[in-house]
Write a protein that holds these residues in place. Structure first.
Motif, PDB file in Angstrom:
ATOM      1  N   GLY A  16       0.798  -1.188  -0.146  1.00 31.81           N
ATOM      2  CA  GLY A  16      -0.081  -0.063   0.011  1.00 31.81           C
ATOM      3  C   GLY A  16       0.855   1.392  -0.054  1.00 31.81           C
ATOM      4  O   GLY A  16       2.069   1.193  -0.015  1.00 31.81           O
ATOM      5  N   SER A  17       0.054   2.457   0.093  1.00 27.55           N
ATOM      6  CA  SER A  17       0.688   3.564  -0.003  1.00 27.55           C
ATOM      7  C   SER A  17       0.298   4.700   1.129  1.00 27.55           C
ATOM      8  O   SER A  17      -0.764   4.500   1.663  1.00 27.55           O
ATOM      9  CB  SER A  17       0.591   4.383  -1.279  1.00 27.55           C
ATOM     10  N   ARG A  19       0.897   9.049   2.475  1.00 25.88           N
ATOM     11  CA  ARG A  19       1.715  10.216   2.091  1.00 25.88           C
ATOM     12  C   ARG A  19       1.856  10.969   3.406  1.00 25.88           C
ATOM     13  O   ARG A  19       0.850  11.328   4.142  1.00 25.88           O
ATOM     14  CB  ARG A  19       1.157  11.133   1.080  1.00 25.88           C
ATOM     15  N   ARG A  67      10.930   3.919  -3.959  1.00 28.30           N
ATOM     16  CA  ARG A  67       9.475   3.629  -3.801  1.00 28.30           C
ATOM     17  C   ARG A  67       9.123   4.830  -2.975  1.00 28.30           C
ATOM     18  O   ARG A  67       7.833   5.214  -2.770  1.00 28.30           O
ATOM     19  CB  ARG A  67       9.557   2.607  -2.634  1.00 28.30           C
ATOM     20  N   PHE A  68       9.925   5.618  -2.359  1.00 30.16           N
ATOM     21  CA  PHE A  68       9.574   6.842  -1.697  1.00 30.16           C
ATOM     22  C   PHE A  68       9.888   8.201  -2.684  1.00 30.16           C
ATOM     23  O   PHE A  68      10.862   8.026  -3.269  1.00 30.16           O
ATOM     24  CB  PHE A  68      10.082   6.965  -0.141  1.00 30.16           C
ATOM     25  N   THR A  69       9.152   9.261  -2.329  1.00 33.01           N
ATOM     26  CA  THR A  69       9.382  10.248  -2.929  1.00 33.01           C
ATOM     27  C   THR A  69       9.280  11.567  -1.973  1.00 33.01           C
ATOM     28  O   THR A  69       8.291  11.845  -1.443  1.00 33.01           O
ATOM     29  CB  THR A  69       8.549  10.538  -4.318  1.00 33.01           C
ATOM     30  N   GLN A  82       6.044  10.825  -0.029  1.00 32.59           N
ATOM     31  CA  GLN A  82       5.088   9.815  -0.667  1.00 32.59           C
ATOM     32  C   GLN A  82       5.753   8.502  -0.905  1.00 32.59           C
ATOM     33  O   GLN A  82       6.691   8.282  -0.987  1.00 32.59           O
ATOM     34  CB  GLN A  82       4.846  10.234  -2.054  1.00 32.59           C
ATOM     35  N   MET A  83       4.905   7.562   0.069  1.00 32.28           N
ATOM     36  CA  MET A  83       5.730   6.158   0.285  1.00 32.28           C
ATOM     37  C   MET A  83       4.758   5.112  -0.338  1.00 32.28           C
ATOM     38  O   MET A  83       3.495   4.829  -0.068  1.00 32.28           O
ATOM     39  CB  MET A  83       5.451   5.900   1.811  1.00 32.28           C
ATOM     40  N   ASN A  84       5.233   4.458  -1.530  1.00 29.83           N
ATOM     41  CA  ASN A  84       4.535   3.608  -2.249  1.00 29.83           C
ATOM     42  C   ASN A  84       5.094   2.301  -1.959  1.00 29.83           C
ATOM     43  O   ASN A  84       6.257   1.910  -1.386  1.00 29.83           O
ATOM     44  CB  ASN A  84       4.591   3.816  -3.581  1.00 29.83           C
ATOM     45  N   SER A  85       4.494   1.252  -2.439  1.00 30.62           N
ATOM     46  CA  SER A  85       5.111  -0.194  -2.238  1.00 30.62           C
ATOM     47  C   SER A  85       5.527  -0.474  -0.846  1.00 30.62           C
ATOM     48  O   SER A  85       6.668  -0.966  -0.603  1.00 30.62           O
ATOM     49  CB  SER A  85       6.280  -0.481  -3.238  1.00 30.62           C
ATOM     50  N   LEU A  86       4.767  -0.100   0.133  1.00 30.40           N
ATOM     51  CA  LEU A  86       5.354  -0.336   1.448  1.00 30.40           C
ATOM     52  C   LEU A  86       5.584  -1.802   1.622  1.00 30.40           C
ATOM     53  O   LEU A  86       4.625  -2.684   1.588  1.00 30.40           O
ATOM     54  CB  LEU A  86       4.284   0.329   2.356  1.00 30.40           C
TER      55      LEU A  86
END
Length: 132
Positions: A16-17, A19, A67-69, A82-86
């Motif tokens: 999941g993601s 922010r 994965r993070f921005t 922004q944290m994706n593919s946690l």
């Protein structure tokens, strides 16, 4: 009162993601380099992403790269992560911190303890839990 106000943490399933946001209160964000740090139970702190005030250059730790921005909106006085593919190993308390420039490199701010312990402002932290 001069402080950072963090928000956006919570419980999320693997993959999941989330922010995270960090809003500056009482000071102008423009002149500050910003870092996101995290600390998991029983582990040392980790500088995961930093962004410079001068040119917006960024650094990411290998553990979060791709994965993070990190981004900043100086007009709103807010920094985002922004944290994706946690992953479950991303579970930690996340903190934002700020210090004015200049920096040797933006990586140095994230990696070296002399910068970590010399920050001007810290948020209180927000818990991110990645679990099914």
């Amino acid at each position: 009162q001069l402080q950072f106000v963090e928000s956006g943490g919570g419980l999320v399933q693997p993959g999941g993601s989330l922010r995270l946001s960090c809003a500056a209160s009482g000071f102008t964000l423009d002149y500050y380099n910003i870092g996101w740090f995290r600390q998991a139970p029983g582990k040392e702190h980790e500088g995961i992403s930093c962004i410079s005030s001068s040119d917006g250059s960024t650094y990411y730790a290998d553990s979060v790269k791709g994965r993070f921005t990190i981004s900043r909106d100086n007009a709103k006085g807010t920094v985002y992560l922004q944290m994706n593919s946690l992953k479950p190993e991303d579970t930690a308390v996340y903190y934002c911190a700020a210090r004015p420039g200049p920096l040797t490199t933006v990586q140095a701010m994230c990696v070296y303890d002399e910068y970590y312990y010399g920050m001007d402002y810290w948020g209180k932290g927000t818990l991110v839990t990645v679990s099914s």
